[in-house]
Each structure stands twice: as structure tokens, then as C-alpha cells.
Design an enzyme around this catalytic site. Structure first.
Site, PDB file in Angstrom:
ATOM      1  N   ALA A  12       0.804  -1.223   0.000  1.00 36.00           N
ATOM      2  CA  ALA A  12       0.000   0.000   0.000  1.00 36.00           C
ATOM      3  C   ALA A  12       0.838   1.276   0.000  1.00 36.00           C
ATOM      4  CB  ALA A  12      -0.941  -0.017   1.201  1.00 36.00           C
ATOM      5  N   GLU A  36      10.357  -5.541  -4.004  1.00 32.14           N
ATOM      6  CA  GLU A  36       9.317  -6.246  -3.258  1.00 32.14           C
ATOM      7  C   GLU A  36       9.719  -7.722  -3.154  1.00 32.14           C
ATOM      8  OE1 GLU A  36       6.539  -8.018  -1.327  1.00 32.14           O
ATOM      9  OE2 GLU A  36       6.517  -5.818  -1.446  1.00 32.14           O
ATOM     10  N   SER A  42       0.329  -4.062  -4.196  1.00 32.52           N
ATOM     11  CA  SER A  42      -0.915  -3.276  -4.086  1.00 32.52           C
ATOM     12  C   SER A  42      -2.141  -4.137  -3.823  1.00 32.52           C
ATOM     13  CB  SER A  42      -1.128  -2.466  -5.377  1.00 32.52           C
ATOM     14  OG  SER A  42      -0.053  -1.598  -5.614  1.00 32.52           O
ATOM     15  N   CYS A  46      -6.182  -6.561   4.469  1.00 30.55           N
ATOM     16  CA  CYS A  46      -7.376  -6.632   5.325  1.00 30.55           C
ATOM     17  C   CYS A  46      -8.388  -7.643   4.804  1.00 30.55           C
ATOM     18  CB  CYS A  46      -8.034  -5.262   5.425  1.00 30.55           C
ATOM     19  SG  CYS A  46      -6.976  -3.986   6.127  1.00 30.55           S
ATOM     20  N   ARG A  73       3.506   1.819 -16.270  1.00 27.05           N
ATOM     21  CA  ARG A  73       3.602   3.243 -15.938  1.00 27.05           C
ATOM     22  C   ARG A  73       5.057   3.648 -15.677  1.00 27.05           C
ATOM     23  NH1 ARG A  73       0.053   5.136 -11.411  1.00 27.05           N
ATOM     24  NH2 ARG A  73       0.130   7.087 -12.589  1.00 27.05           N
ATOM     25  N   ASP A 288       2.958   0.484   7.709  1.00 25.64           N
ATOM     26  CA  ASP A 288       2.994  -0.209   8.993  1.00 25.64           C
ATOM     27  C   ASP A 288       4.357  -0.188   9.670  1.00 25.64           C
ATOM     28  OD1 ASP A 288       0.400  -0.762   8.417  1.00 25.64           O
ATOM     29  OD2 ASP A 288       0.648  -2.922   8.164  1.00 25.64           O
ATOM     30  N   ASN A 310      -2.065   3.960   2.803  1.00 26.09           N
ATOM     31  CA  ASN A 310      -2.356   4.586   1.515  1.00 26.09           C
ATOM     32  C   ASN A 310      -2.199   6.103   1.574  1.00 26.09           C
ATOM     33  OD1 ASN A 310      -3.456   2.672  -0.733  1.00 26.09           O
ATOM     34  ND2 ASN A 310      -4.251   1.844   1.186  1.00 26.09           N
ATOM     35  N   TYR A 431     -31.625  12.147   9.411  1.00 25.22           N
ATOM     36  CA  TYR A 431     -32.565  11.243  10.080  1.00 25.22           C
ATOM     37  C   TYR A 431     -33.677  10.832   9.126  1.00 25.22           C
ATOM     38  CZ  TYR A 431     -36.908   9.949  12.340  1.00 25.22           C
ATOM     39  OH  TYR A 431     -38.086   9.311  12.640  1.00 25.22           O
TER      40      TYR A 431
END
Length: 459
Positions: A12, A36, A42, A46, A73, A288, A310, A431
């Protein structure tokens, strides 16, 4: 010549930084190299428990952007490559290709450290045995699924009762395992106060999970082949065909420590508001592996969440790409699902407020997600903590059924804005009977908190 940015970590924070920097600077101006050590980039860590549990069918649906998309890219992405050393003075990193063992040095003009966190593995006998799994990356998730599909037994033990531990226990139930959870905490989910955690324990037991709190694991027993067979505590032994560690994570900052970069009390890297590592103009860090400013306690904390990672990446990419952005801090907002419960918290717990030396009041209320007469109205419990005398909101915890969890966002905004509980009562919230009672549950708690603050002032 183009400047070179080296990014360590391709999830991330790392890939968000690389992508944002590329938006701002062309390949002719800025060369971006990402290391990596895994197979993926990416992705949503979670979402791993839901993939393991079968609620998400396809692993690739957790991947936001593939390596091929990043390379298209003009990002030089090098998978299965681990950085072994950072030479701060020489402005270079040493890496090793995991499949070949080849090592090399690469210089940088700017460095981004996004090494994430690693599951805590206490130094217990049998902790590294076959059948014992930490779950942090897609590779970890795949390894666990492979084990679940290979073994014949259906007994699982989850060690630890944090977010990952609780979510993995539910995932294993969905896979028709007999699940036992063992935790040294007084109740599941230490990110809640114990009086709210007890609601989680009751829900888990209602789902068929055997929950054992207040007990310490002393050993993971293995057979002659070195495979885990049981989790042993001081007073019991729980048979296991698979063991999942949900004890929590620690910042993965061994590289940074060896390089002499500044670390906080939890071991996370320390940065300024622009996510630049303190004392180093050309090194950034995010995700993290860093500590962040808690806007309520005004202290540095390690809060490993994808939402933060992110945002860190966007801020870092802006800085690396020649722009400017800041990350001012957090209030500690998190939301999760346990069985059919939605669980959310933001701000300080009671123990956090005491540690800060704050004087406070607490209130707990029961309400419903919709008007009580409307079909589908479900109960929820809201706990609110407010500062004595000022009435400043300090924290909120919510446990309830559908419609409960995201109400925490009201409290998160209030905390960020520094609102008092009296000001929360006056908020003009939406409401209609299908969405809320006339008084939203957060405002019901705030009304009660206003009374508690006034009563405390009179005492």
C-alpha cells in the site's frame, strides 16, 4: 540525468508513493525502482481473512493493481527481491534476488522505506513448526489455504484475539473447522475496553468458537515429523491440526535499525509531518513500519492500518515528486466484523486516558440502528469517554449489528475537530426511520455524557 527513487516494499504505502511520484514526474525526470520480496503488489491485506474463509472467492480480487500495470507506468518493479542493507552515507541499498541468490548494490537520490509489519512470533518451543501460520501477506494467506486443504483433521487453534485473530477464527468456522481461541487478554480485542470486549466473546461462543482468555501459551507441541499437534498453556492442552497466530504485528524495521535511522518506543520509524524520516532530507517512510502522531494523546503510536498506509504513500509520493503534502496524525479509528457483530472504535480507551493523566467520565448506552418500530432495527451498544470539566470527546466504542460500525465515523470527525460532547449533541445529522432513530445512537451517548460531565463537576 533523471533522479533515482528507490522504494523498499511494494504494497500500500510503497506503491502509492511510487504511483503518486510518477503522476508528478515523468520517467525522463524521475527513475523509480521498487523492491518487493513477495509475489504481489498493491493488495488488500485486510481482505485476507475473508478470502481464507471463502467469502471472497478469488485471491486476485484483493489485488488493486498488478505488477504489469505498475510496470506499464514506467515503474521498475522488482519482485522476489529483498533489500538486505541500507547504506545511508553512500546512498545505496544492497539487494538479493530470492530465486537466484544474486546480490547487487543500487544507488539512490531519494529513498522510500515501506517495509510494513511482521506477525509477532514469540520465542516458544514449536513456534516455527509446520502447520503454524502467521497471516500478513497474500503469500501467507495462500500458504494457510494450502495447509487447510491438505490436512485431514478439522481442529484449529488461533493464538491471540486481536483483529486478525478474531477474523481468522471466524474464517476457520466458515471452513467447518472446530475452532479454539487462546488469548492472554481478559477479553477478545484489546483495542476495546473489557466491558465491550465481553460482547465479542459472547458472540464468538454463540458461533461455536471456544474462547479461552486470560491464559498464556507456553508451547506448541509437535509430532515426530515436526508438525504442530497441540497448543499448550499453563493449565490446558488444545489439540490442533493447524495453528494460526493472531497475536499482533510489530514494525518491520530491522533494516532501518541497522542503518541507524531513528525509531520510536514501539520500534517504528519516526517521521515529520511530510513523512520524511527525522534527520534525513532524502529518506521517507510510511505504512505499517512507522509510528504516527495520536491527535488525542499527542504521543507517537504504532497503528498499522491500510487506510493510513495509503495516505502515507500519497504524501510521500508528493514529496518525492517535488510537490508538498502532510499527514497530520490519527485518532485511532478502526472497524471490523465479528460473526454478525460490527465492532468499531476511535480515540482513547479508558486505560489510554489514564496513561495520559486525563480525568474523564464514561457512559454506555443501548440504542438501535433504525427507528425501533422500523423493520430490521438492530440493537447497538455505544460507549463514550469524555474529559471532565471541558467535556471534550476522548473516545468512542461501538458494538452492534448491521448499521452500527460506520457510525464511528461521526465520532472520528468529532475527535479530529476537537468537539465537546455538548457540541456533538447539537450536530445536524441525517434522520429517517430506515437509517436512524430521531436521536442517532452517538448523540444519545453524547447526551448522557453531557450529564455525566456536569455531575462530575458538581461532585
Amino acid at each position: 540525468m533523471a533522479e533515482r527513487v528507490v522504494v523498499i516494499g511494494g504494497d500500500a504505502a510503497g506503491m502509492a508513493a511510487a504511483s503518486q511520484a510518477r503522476r508528478l514526474r515523468s520517467a525522463a525526470e524521475l527513475e523509480i525502482v521498487v523492491f518487493e520480496r513477495g509475489h504481489f503488489t498493491s493488495y488488500s491485506a485486510c481482505g485476507i481473512p475473508y478470502w481464507v474463509g471463502g467469502e471472497v472467492d478469488d485471491r486476485d480480487s484483493l489485488i488493486a493493481r498488478t505488477p504489469a500495470e505498475h510496470r506499464a507506468r514506467d515503474i521498475d518493479l522488482r519482485l522476489r527481491t529483498e533489500v538486505l542493507e541500507i547504506d545511508v552515507h553512500g546512498q545505496r541499498v544492497r539487494s538479493r534476488e530470492l530465486d537466484t541468490g544474486d546480490e547487487s548494490w543500487l544507488g539512490y537520490d531519494k529513498l522510500v522505506i515501506a517495509t510494513g509489519a511482521t506477525p509477532i512470533r514469540p520465542p516458544l518451543p514449536g513456534i516455527d513448526a509446520a502447520g503454524v501460520h502467521g497471516v500478513q501477506t497474500l503469500d501467507d494467506g495462500q500458504a494457510l489455504i494450502d495447509t487447510l486443504e491438505e490436512i485431514e483433521g478439522r481442529r484449529a487453534v488461533v493464538v491471540g484475539a486481536g483483529y486478525i485473530g478474531v477474523e481468522m477464527a471466524e474464517a476457520l468456522i466458515h471452513r467447518d473447522f472446530q475452532v479454539t481461541m487462546v488469548s492472554r487478554g481478559t477479553e477478545p480485542m484489546a483495542t476495546l475496553d473489557p466491558d465491550m470486549g465481553v460482547l465479542i466473546r459472547k458472540a464468538m461462543r454463540g458461533m461455536g468458537i471456544q474462547v479461552n482468555c486470560g491464559t498464556e501459551v507456553t508451547e506448541i507441541r509437535t509430532d515426530a515429523q515436526g508438525r504442530a499437534t497441540a497448543v499448550v498453556t499453563a493449565d490446558a492442552e488444545y489439540p490442533a491440526d493447524v495453528v494460526v497466530l493472531g497475536i499482533g504485528v510489530r514494525p518491520n524495521t530491522d533494516l532501518a535499525r541497522a542503518a541507524g535511522l531513528p525509531l520510536g518506543e514501539s520500534g517504528g520509524l519516526l517521521t515529520d509531518l511530510a513523512m520524511r524520516v527525522r534527520g534525513h532530507d532524502n529518506i521517507w517512510a510510511g505504512g505499517d513500519c512507522v509510528e504516527v502522531l495520536d491527535l488525542i494523546s499527542r504521543s507517537e503510536r504504532h497503528i498499522p492500518l491500510g487506510t493510513h498506509a495509503n495516505k502515507h504513500g500519497q504524501v510521500i509520493g508528493s514529496g518525492v515528486g517535488g510537490g508538498y503534502a502532510t499527514f497530520p496524525g490519527v485518532v485511532g479509528t478502526a472497524v471490523s466484523k465479528v460473526c454478525d457483530l460490527e465492532v468499531a472504535r476511535t480515540g482513547l480507551l479508558e486505560r489510554d486516558a489514564r496513561a495520559c493523566g486525563l480525568q474523564f467520565v464514561t457512559v454506555t448506552i443501548e440504542s438501535t440502528s433504525r427507528s425501533g418500530y422500523f423493520p430490521g432495527a438492530a440493537p447497538m451498544t455505544v460507549k463514550m469517554i469524555a474529559e471532565r470539566r471541558t467535556g471534550r470527546l476522548l473516545g468512542v466504542q461501538i458494538v452492534g449489528r448491521e448499521g452500527a460500525g460506520k457510525r464511528i465515523d461521526i465520532a472520528a470527525v468529532a475527535l479530529t475537530a476537537g468537539l465537546t460532547v455538548e457540541q456533538i449533541v447539537a450536530l445536524d445529522l441525517g434522520y429517517a426511520p430506515p437509517f436512524s432513530p430521531v436521536w442517532d445512537p452517538v448523540q444519545v451517548a453524547a447526551r448522557k455524557a453531557v450529564g455525566a460531565v456536569r455531575a462530575a463537576d458538581r461532585s
